[in-house]
Design a protein around this motif. Structure first.
Motif, PDB file in Angstrom:
ATOM      1  N   ASN A  39       7.254 155.081 -28.499  1.00 52.57           N
ATOM      2  CA  ASN A  39       5.867 155.243 -28.892  1.00 52.57           C
ATOM      3  C   ASN A  39       5.770 156.413 -29.860  1.00 52.57           C
ATOM      4  O   ASN A  39       6.733 157.154 -30.039  1.00 52.57           O
ATOM      5  CB  ASN A  39       4.989 155.526 -27.665  1.00 52.57           C
ATOM      6  N   LYS A  40       4.596 156.583 -30.465  1.00 55.15           N
ATOM      7  CA  LYS A  40       4.397 157.759 -31.293  1.00 55.15           C
ATOM      8  C   LYS A  40       4.426 159.005 -30.428  1.00 55.15           C
ATOM      9  O   LYS A  40       3.999 158.983 -29.274  1.00 55.15           O
ATOM     10  CB  LYS A  40       3.052 157.679 -32.028  1.00 55.15           C
ATOM     11  N   TYR A  41       4.898 160.094 -30.975  1.00 56.34           N
ATOM     12  CA  TYR A  41       5.031 161.340 -30.224  1.00 56.34           C
ATOM     13  C   TYR A  41       3.688 161.770 -29.646  1.00 56.34           C
ATOM     14  O   TYR A  41       3.605 162.218 -28.500  1.00 56.34           O
ATOM     15  CB  TYR A  41       5.594 162.428 -31.138  1.00 56.34           C
ATOM     16  N   GLU A  42       2.617 161.633 -30.432  1.00 52.68           N
ATOM     17  CA  GLU A  42       1.300 162.100 -30.005  1.00 52.68           C
ATOM     18  C   GLU A  42       0.618 161.165 -29.007  1.00 52.68           C
ATOM     19  O   GLU A  42      -0.452 161.484 -28.477  1.00 52.68           O
ATOM     20  CB  GLU A  42       0.376 162.271 -31.224  1.00 52.68           C
ATOM     21  N   GLN A  57      11.421 158.580 -38.496  1.00 49.75           N
ATOM     22  CA  GLN A  57      11.826 159.846 -39.090  1.00 49.75           C
ATOM     23  C   GLN A  57      10.684 160.861 -39.020  1.00 49.75           C
ATOM     24  O   GLN A  57      10.910 162.074 -38.982  1.00 49.75           O
ATOM     25  CB  GLN A  57      12.234 159.629 -40.557  1.00 49.75           C
ATOM     26  N   GLU A  58       9.455 160.362 -38.987  1.00 51.33           N
ATOM     27  CA  GLU A  58       8.286 161.239 -38.911  1.00 51.33           C
ATOM     28  C   GLU A  58       8.269 162.024 -37.602  1.00 51.33           C
ATOM     29  O   GLU A  58       7.943 163.218 -37.574  1.00 51.33           O
ATOM     30  CB  GLU A  58       7.009 160.402 -39.025  1.00 51.33           C
ATOM     31  N   ASP A  59       8.614 161.368 -36.493  1.00 52.27           N
ATOM     32  CA  ASP A  59       8.583 162.024 -35.182  1.00 52.27           C
ATOM     33  C   ASP A  59       9.873 162.772 -34.856  1.00 52.27           C
ATOM     34  O   ASP A  59       9.887 163.610 -33.945  1.00 52.27           O
ATOM     35  CB  ASP A  59       8.325 160.992 -34.077  1.00 52.27           C
ATOM     36  N   LEU A  60      10.940 162.472 -35.570  1.00 48.21           N
ATOM     37  CA  LEU A  60      12.243 163.057 -35.255  1.00 48.21           C
ATOM     38  C   LEU A  60      12.231 164.590 -35.180  1.00 48.21           C
ATOM     39  O   LEU A  60      12.751 165.164 -34.211  1.00 48.21           O
ATOM     40  CB  LEU A  60      13.295 162.576 -36.263  1.00 48.21           C
ATOM     41  N   SER A  94      17.974 161.914 -32.390  1.00 48.21           N
ATOM     42  CA  SER A  94      18.297 161.152 -33.594  1.00 48.21           C
ATOM     43  C   SER A  94      17.328 159.990 -33.696  1.00 48.21           C
ATOM     44  O   SER A  94      16.625 159.668 -32.740  1.00 48.21           O
ATOM     45  CB  SER A  94      19.747 160.643 -33.546  1.00 48.21           C
ATOM     46  N   CYS A  95      17.291 159.375 -34.860  1.00 47.28           N
ATOM     47  CA  CYS A  95      16.340 158.291 -35.109  1.00 47.28           C
ATOM     48  C   CYS A  95      17.052 156.937 -35.080  1.00 47.28           C
ATOM     49  O   CYS A  95      18.055 156.742 -35.762  1.00 47.28           O
ATOM     50  CB  CYS A  95      15.649 158.494 -36.458  1.00 47.28           C
TER      51      CYS A  95
END
Length: 206
Positions: A93-96, A121-124, A134-135
């Protein structure tokens, strides 16, 4: 060389894809219940931790893969210090998207595990602030016999959970521009019936 996998949930006979003959799979039949009564919810969580601890001790796995921040945190609580080093986490899921409660537990507990997988890569970088990460993108497996639309019906179908992270609000806003240039095209959205009014409200405001 054979590989043995134990999954916590109940496996259905009709699996979505075949497994290699070298893979042996065992179902542990542990489901997480989410009762509305708070006391029962706490009992369910404690029972889950107890069940996972027993599986880890009985199975003695080399790798413990957890999907979801809640499942990961509870598994970390269940595992010994040695077994925590075997845990690979993917929030999927998205980090937020995690609540404040689970976000707090994630910051504390993910430091003690083997690895964290980010879907983007945005949340990595956010996960890398917590631990080793890692992504790995969600896989897109093309069908063996793809069917290419002839675009004759002029209908776009969107299917998914009506949640903020799925971006149906953005789709509806974008469709305003599409409709202005192609008024004969239609957008059909399929989601939970209970959230139909919420979707209708987004359409009305757009």
């Amino acid at each position: 060389k054979s590989v043995e996998i134990a999954v916590r949930f109940n496996l259905h006979e009709n699996r979505p894809y075949p497994l290699n003959s070298s893979v042996k799979m065992r179902s542990c039949g542990i489901e997480i219940r989410r009762p509305k009564i708070k006391v029962m919810r706490i009992y369910s969580i404690l029972n889950y931790i107890k069940s996972i601890r027993k599986i880890i001790n009985d199975f003695c796995p080399d790798i413990i893969f957890c999907n979801g921040v809640g499942i990961t945190c509870l598994t970390i609580f269940a595992a010994s210090e040695k077994d925590r080093k075997k845990i690979v986490a993917c929030d999927h899921n998205k980090y937020e998207s995690a609540s404040r409660f689970w976000s707090f537990l994630r910051k504390i507990n993910y430091k003690n595990i083997k690895h964290i997988i980010s879907l983007t890569q945005e949340d990595l970088p956010k996960y890398q602030l917590i631990g080793r990460a890692s992504c790995i993108y969600n896989p897109v497996i093309p069908p063996e016999n793809p069917v290419i639309s002839k675009l004759e019906r002029k209908v776009v179908l969107a299917v998914g959970r009506l949640e903020h992270q799925k971006g149906f609000d953005l789709l509806i806003q974008a469709w305003i521009s599409v409709h202005a240039k192609n008024p004969d095209w239609k957008l059909k959205i399929v989601c939970e019936k209970k959230k139909k009014n919420e979707l209708q409200r987004i359409i009305s405001y757009s």
